[in-house]
Design an enzyme around this catalytic site. Structure first.
Site, PDB file in Angstrom:
ATOM      1  N   ASP A  80       0.856  -1.192   0.000  1.00  0.00           N
ATOM      2  CA  ASP A  80       0.000   0.000   0.000  1.00  0.00           C
ATOM      3  C   ASP A  80       0.888   1.237   0.000  1.00  0.00           C
ATOM      4  O   ASP A  80       1.134   1.838   1.046  1.00  0.00           O
ATOM      5  CB  ASP A  80      -0.904   0.003   1.233  1.00  0.00           C
ATOM      6  CG  ASP A  80      -2.140  -0.860   1.054  1.00  0.00           C
ATOM      7  OD1 ASP A  80      -2.838  -0.681   0.041  1.00  0.00           O
ATOM      8  OD2 ASP A  80      -2.403  -1.701   1.923  1.00  0.00           O
ATOM      9  N   ARG A  88       5.959   3.758   3.125  1.00  0.00           N
ATOM     10  CA  ARG A  88       6.049   2.497   3.870  1.00  0.00           C
ATOM     11  C   ARG A  88       7.481   2.023   4.080  1.00  0.00           C
ATOM     12  O   ARG A  88       7.737   1.252   5.009  1.00  0.00           O
ATOM     13  CB  ARG A  88       5.281   1.394   3.118  1.00  0.00           C
ATOM     14  CG  ARG A  88       3.837   1.713   2.813  1.00  0.00           C
ATOM     15  CD  ARG A  88       3.021   1.906   4.059  1.00  0.00           C
ATOM     16  NE  ARG A  88       1.597   2.044   3.767  1.00  0.00           N
ATOM     17  CZ  ARG A  88       0.695   2.491   4.632  1.00  0.00           C
ATOM     18  NH1 ARG A  88       1.077   2.848   5.844  1.00  0.00           N
ATOM     19  NH2 ARG A  88      -0.569   2.601   4.291  1.00  0.00           N
ATOM     20  N   ARG A 154      -6.295  10.510   1.146  1.00  0.00           N
ATOM     21  CA  ARG A 154      -5.828   9.431   0.277  1.00  0.00           C
ATOM     22  C   ARG A 154      -6.475   9.509  -1.110  1.00  0.00           C
ATOM     23  O   ARG A 154      -5.965   8.922  -2.070  1.00  0.00           O
ATOM     24  CB  ARG A 154      -6.155   8.065   0.895  1.00  0.00           C
ATOM     25  CG  ARG A 154      -5.513   7.844   2.253  1.00  0.00           C
ATOM     26  CD  ARG A 154      -6.138   6.655   2.967  1.00  0.00           C
ATOM     27  NE  ARG A 154      -5.961   5.408   2.260  1.00  0.00           N
ATOM     28  CZ  ARG A 154      -6.704   4.315   2.466  1.00  0.00           C
ATOM     29  NH1 ARG A 154      -7.694   4.331   3.345  1.00  0.00           N
ATOM     30  NH2 ARG A 154      -6.462   3.224   1.783  1.00  0.00           N
ATOM     31  N   LYS A 184      -8.919   1.368  -6.356  1.00  0.00           N
ATOM     32  CA  LYS A 184      -9.634   0.947  -5.155  1.00  0.00           C
ATOM     33  C   LYS A 184     -10.394   2.145  -4.569  1.00  0.00           C
ATOM     34  O   LYS A 184     -10.049   3.286  -4.872  1.00  0.00           O
ATOM     35  CB  LYS A 184      -8.659   0.352  -4.143  1.00  0.00           C
ATOM     36  CG  LYS A 184      -7.582   1.295  -3.630  1.00  0.00           C
ATOM     37  CD  LYS A 184      -6.590   0.540  -2.760  1.00  0.00           C
ATOM     38  CE  LYS A 184      -5.644   1.488  -2.059  1.00  0.00           C
ATOM     39  NZ  LYS A 184      -4.618   0.784  -1.280  1.00  0.00           N
ATOM     40  N   HIS A 185     -11.465   1.910  -3.817  1.00  0.00           N
ATOM     41  CA  HIS A 185     -12.048   0.663  -3.328  1.00  0.00           C
ATOM     42  C   HIS A 185     -13.425   0.540  -3.971  1.00  0.00           C
ATOM     43  O   HIS A 185     -14.316   1.311  -3.621  1.00  0.00           O
ATOM     44  CB  HIS A 185     -12.167   0.679  -1.820  1.00  0.00           C
ATOM     45  CG  HIS A 185     -10.876   1.023  -1.115  1.00  0.00           C
ATOM     46  ND1 HIS A 185     -10.425   2.322  -0.958  1.00  0.00           N
ATOM     47  CD2 HIS A 185      -9.937   0.228  -0.546  1.00  0.00           C
ATOM     48  CE1 HIS A 185      -9.277   2.321  -0.299  1.00  0.00           C
ATOM     49  NE2 HIS A 185      -8.944   1.058  -0.042  1.00  0.00           N
ATOM     50  N   HIS A 197     -12.421  -0.891   8.293  1.00  0.00           N
ATOM     51  CA  HIS A 197     -11.472  -1.676   9.085  1.00  0.00           C
ATOM     52  C   HIS A 197     -12.084  -2.042  10.440  1.00  0.00           C
ATOM     53  O   HIS A 197     -11.636  -2.983  11.094  1.00  0.00           O
ATOM     54  CB  HIS A 197     -10.174  -0.896   9.309  1.00  0.00           C
ATOM     55  CG  HIS A 197      -9.399  -0.644   8.049  1.00  0.00           C
ATOM     56  ND1 HIS A 197      -9.721   0.360   7.175  1.00  0.00           N
ATOM     57  CD2 HIS A 197      -8.312  -1.263   7.530  1.00  0.00           C
ATOM     58  CE1 HIS A 197      -8.874   0.346   6.163  1.00  0.00           C
ATOM     59  NE2 HIS A 197      -8.005  -0.624   6.351  1.00  0.00           N
ATOM     60  N   ASP A 269     -10.378  -6.401  -0.815  1.00  0.00           N
ATOM     61  CA  ASP A 269      -9.678  -5.698   0.252  1.00  0.00           C
ATOM     62  C   ASP A 269      -9.370  -6.747   1.316  1.00  0.00           C
ATOM     63  O   ASP A 269      -9.860  -7.883   1.259  1.00  0.00           O
ATOM     64  CB  ASP A 269     -10.546  -4.569   0.814  1.00  0.00           C
ATOM     65  CG  ASP A 269      -9.721  -3.466   1.487  1.00  0.00           C
ATOM     66  OD1 ASP A 269      -8.525  -3.692   1.755  1.00  0.00           O
ATOM     67  OD2 ASP A 269     -10.283  -2.398   1.756  1.00  0.00           O
TER      68      ASP A 269
END
Length: 537
Positions: A80, A88, A154, A184-185, A197, A269
């Site tokens: 991601d 990351r 995002r 996505k998503h 989440h 996902d």
């Protein structure tokens, strides 16, 4: 077909989670990141992909080579990295969040489109050099709900035209570098006020509304040739009264495959998310997702159980072998789009890492920070004994605020001592709605307020549940607000900016990383007076 052969075929369609660090003790999230023993066993059994998080760029390059050596087939290796690989993996480019370019698009559409494509090229090139062949971006959600706790900055835009134009530009840039991109998503997570989440969001919109707002960016990404689409864990009664989108044939087969004409890879996902695990076990979730039209099963709550469930579904005829062959063919076609990464000598690897961030990519990072900066007023005045009050999600394991972060160091040089507020801190709140900050706990002196607030997975909030407008009014009334810096959410910045007198020093950046802090603090007159560490570029 022998059972062992079928099992290896099905295993290719799983993508499990691993750490970018090489040793088990370095895992940041052991709840989800498999041990090396488990990873090696699953890859030897044919599992076809790994999603990675954590470590430096150099570690990632070695880790990808290690994982590929444990497998007897080409792997899909993904991350991601929506905001550049450095988001990351330390040492690569960490870029401002996409919404910064989305807002620039309103002023200069052509420049924004060029920057979005360069953003994709930077991300794709660095991902490929470090061993990844699949970038889990762009986010194609339209962030038209400022209260969205998980999409927020995002997204590439706050309206369908902007989000679609820039997401498609990112896809073109990223895939030109020989890695797969992922829209996505699906079919759109932008207009939610809950985080999938943590729970299952409900999208009450009609099919007509989806066609007008949520679907256009996905159509543009598909038209740009995006290699994969990731599902959303959302309930959409207008499309399916029973099952969330990830598990719905009406969404994945009828809408995505038939109506939008998408022929590439469909990936779920993460099935470990609470929106799925609260209702479905690992085996049934994997089978339902595959029945619905997914090709790849991302992060099942239990990889062995998911594999057993899929194998039993094929054995019983619930899933046909022809359907399995379709997904395997799509996976193979995706891998064919990625140039082979032959074994390299140590010198070749070192050369690649030495040129990881090219000059034009450094310039891109700087330009994005400069273009997205907003500021007003004069300079923060030195204080004999001032308070540098920093709000962030967590002080633990946060790359935004390393020990040498400008947000910590620069104010200290002019007398502002850091006090940090996060979810684990003693409560800073007084209980008084008009004066919510317990100033007596902070001590005397002027206050530099620095707020790191944005939407993020597992937070359940983008800071909207905290009384920052009241805090600003309280500090202004007390004559103690020395300056304001907001990093992340433009919605919080806009809310607070309107409360400030024009002469008060204040600045905003959509980025939260140390580079963004340096740019904001420069604008506030808090320039570095010594060598700063803790960040690249």
């Amino acid at each position: 077909m022998m059972s062992s052969d079928r099992r290896r075929q099905l295993a290719q369609l799983l993508v499990v989670r691993g750490s970018g660090h090489s040793r088990d003790g370095q895992r940041r999230y052991p709840r989800w990141e498999l041990t090396n023993t488990e990873l090696k066993r699953l890859l030897e059994q044919g599992v076809g992909g790994v999603i990675l998080l954590g470590g430096s760029a150099e570690e990632l390059r070695l880790r990808c080579a290690q994982l590929q050596a444990w497998a007897d087939q080409p792997l899909l290796l993904c991350a991601d990295v929506e905001e550049g690989v450095g988001q990351r993996f330390e040492g690569a480019s960490w870029l401002v969040p996409p919404l910064a370019i989305g807002r620039l698009h309103q002023r200069d559409p052509e420049l924004a489109k060029q920057l979005a494509e360069r953003y994709g090229r930077c991300t794709g090139r660095q991902a490929r050099l470090l061993g990844l062949n699949w970038v889990l971006g762009p986010v194609c959600d339209v962030n038209n709900n400022p209260a969205n706790p998980v999409i927020n900055v995002r997204a590439w835009g706050e309206n369908p035209a902007t989000a679609g134009c820039l997401a498609a530009a990112f896809v073109r840039g990223c895939q030109a570098e020989g890695v797969l991109a992922c829209a996505k998503h699906f079919p759109g997570h932008g207009d939610t006020s809950t985080d999938s989440h943590l729970e299952l969001p409900l999208i009450p919109h009609s099919r007509e509304r989806l066609e007008a707002v949520e679907l256009p960016p996905f159509r543009q990404a598909i038209a740009a040739g995006v290699a994969s689409v990731m599902t959303a864990h959302l309930q959409l009664p207008a499309l399916d009264q029973q099952r969330p989108a990830t598990l719905s044939a009406a969404v994945l087969t009828d809408l995505l495959r038939r109506d939008l004409g998408f022929g590439g890879l469909v990936v779920t996902d993460a099935l470990v998310m609470e929106a799925i695990t609260r209702q479905y076990g690992a085996a049934e979730a994997a089978v339902l997702a595959f029945e619905a039209g997914a090709d790849l099963i991302l992060m099942p709550a239990d990889a062995d159980a998911a594999l057993r469930g899929m194998e039993q579904a094929v054995d019983s005829g619930r899933i046909s072998q022809a359907r399995v062959e379709q997904s395997l063919a799509r996976r193979a076609a995706g891998l064919q789009r990625c140039p082979a990464n032959p074994d390299a000598s140590l010198d070749q690897v070192l050369d690649a890492l030495g040129s990881l961030v090219e000059p034009n990519e450094r310039q891109l990072g700087t330009a994005l920070l400069t273009l997205s900066l907003e500021h007003q007023g004069g300079q923060v005045l030195p204080a004999g004994s001032g308070i540098n009050l920093i709000r962030l999600d967590t002080q633990l394991n946060t790359p935004q605020l390393p020990a040498m972060a400008p947000a910590l160091l620069r104010p200290a040089t002019v007398g502002y001592q850091a006090r940090l507020i996060d979810r684990r801190s003693p409560s800073p709140w007084s209980g008084d709605s008009q004066a919510p900050l317990a100033l007596e706990q902070l001590g005397e002196g002027p206050v530099l307020l620095q707020l790191l607030v944005r939407g993020n997975p597992f937070r359940g909030s983008a800071g909207g549940d905290e009384p920052w407008p009241q805090v600003v009014r309280q500090l202004l009334a007390a004559g103690r607000l020395a300056g304001l810096a907001v990093y992340g959410s433009p919605y919080l910045w806009e809310q607070l900016r309107d409360l400030l007198p024009p002469e008060l020093p204040a600045a905003y950046s959509p980025g939260q990383m140390p580079q963004a802090q340096a740019v904001v603090l420069d604008a506030l007159g808090l320039a570095a007076d010594a060598l700063e560490g803790g960040f690249t570029d």
